[in-house]
Design an enzyme around this catalytic site. Structure first.
Site, mmCIF file in Angstrom:
data_model
loop_
_atom_site.group_PDB
_atom_site.id
_atom_site.type_symbol
_atom_site.label_atom_id
_atom_site.label_comp_id
_atom_site.label_asym_id
_atom_site.label_seq_id
_atom_site.Cartn_x
_atom_site.Cartn_y
_atom_site.Cartn_z
ATOM 1 N N SER A 148 0.946 -1.007 -0.056
ATOM 2 C CA SER A 148 0.137 0.052 0.000
ATOM 3 C C SER A 148 0.958 1.288 -0.103
ATOM 4 O O SER A 148 1.912 1.224 0.452
ATOM 5 C CB SER A 148 -0.992 -0.075 1.048
ATOM 6 O OG SER A 148 -1.636 1.444 1.477
ATOM 7 N N TYR A 154 -1.719 -0.624 10.801
ATOM 8 C CA TYR A 154 -1.999 -1.116 9.371
ATOM 9 C C TYR A 154 -0.731 -0.548 8.639
ATOM 10 O O TYR A 154 0.085 -1.484 7.928
ATOM 11 C CB TYR A 154 -3.164 -0.329 8.878
ATOM 12 C CG TYR A 154 -3.318 -0.821 7.292
ATOM 13 C CD1 TYR A 154 -3.336 -1.953 7.016
ATOM 14 C CD2 TYR A 154 -3.120 0.518 6.501
ATOM 15 C CE1 TYR A 154 -3.655 -2.276 5.554
ATOM 16 C CE2 TYR A 154 -3.183 0.028 4.991
ATOM 17 C CZ TYR A 154 -3.484 -1.246 4.741
ATOM 18 O OH TYR A 154 -3.794 -1.593 3.153
#
Length: 243
Positions: A137, A150
């Site tokens: 990501s 995360y």
């Protein structure tokens, strides 16, 4: 093994929806037999893709991942590609977030990814070819509000992918990191912090995010390059996503 199959086996984790499902469809369209892994096997089967083995596997179960790979390779031949896509995104502030949510992200996003790597890498190294695609990501390259844990897991994906690439490059194996910005998937629905969820949804609505097909196209483009060419990292995001 079906005598008509001319393309090698590809494995996709987290293939029941979003990027994983779109990648499975794209690889199937290219003629690859598939091993699709996810906890929701009925969704995998509903994709209706030919020459596909669908198994209900949680990537945190290393033996289950390896067993599924062995079964698929017995049917379709050696794995040439694995797309480690399975992941969870549980947004929230560390001071307020339940510790079990941290652990779930670490287990799936880091250990689960490594379980996928371990299941296929020895064979790839032995054959002197293969491609490992790790879906990370942009949150693995910079920080965002409510993304602390995360983001930490995705920074780990970037770091381990780069180190792994250095390990296996002499053996002819490629490691590719795909780092998407915001994508229209089910990831946000898993967040339990309603404020964080609402803020992120507002951000998505404002920028017009990527589709899963956009990311699948990047994955297949990188994979289709000659084996001697390694697109080490692809970062993609909606044009309007400035950060």
């Amino acid at each position: 093994m079906n005598a008509e199959i001319t393309k090698p086996l590809a494995v996709v984790t987290g293939a029941s929806s979003g990027i994983g499902a779109a990648t499975a469809r794209a690889l199937s369209d290219l003629g690859h037999p598939l091993l699709l892994l996810a906890r929701r096997v009925t969704r995998l089967e509903a994709l209706g893709l030919p020459d596909t083995l669908a198994r209900a596997v949680d990537v945190t179960d290393a033996e289950a991942v390896s067993a599924a790979v062995r079964e698929a390779e017995a049917r379709y031949g050696p794995t040439d590609l694995i797309v480690n896509n399975a992941g969870v995104m549980l947004l929230g502030e560390v001071a307020k977030q339940p510790a079990d949510e941290w652990q779930r992200m670490l287990d799936v996003n880091v250990t689960g990814l490594l379980n996928g790597v371990r299941a296929v890498l020895p064979g790839m190294v032995g054959r002197g070819r293969g491609t490992v695609v790790n879906v990370s990501s942009v949150a693995g390259r910079k920080s965002y509000p409510n993304h602390t844990v995360y983001s930490g897991t995705k920074f780990a994906v970037h770091g381990l992918s780069e180190s792994l690439r250095e390990e296996v490059a002499p053996h002819g194996v490629r490691v590719i990191t795909i780092a998407p910005g915001a994508v229209e998937t089910e990831l946000l629905s898993h967040t339990t912090d309603e404020t964080a969820k609402a803020d992120y949804q507002a951000f998505k609505d404002a920028v017009g995010v990527l589709t899963p097909q956009d990311v699948a196209a990047a994955i297949t483009y990188a994979y289709q390059q000659p084996q001697r060419v390694n697109l080490r990292e692809i970062v993609l995001a909606a044009t309007a996503q400035a950060a």
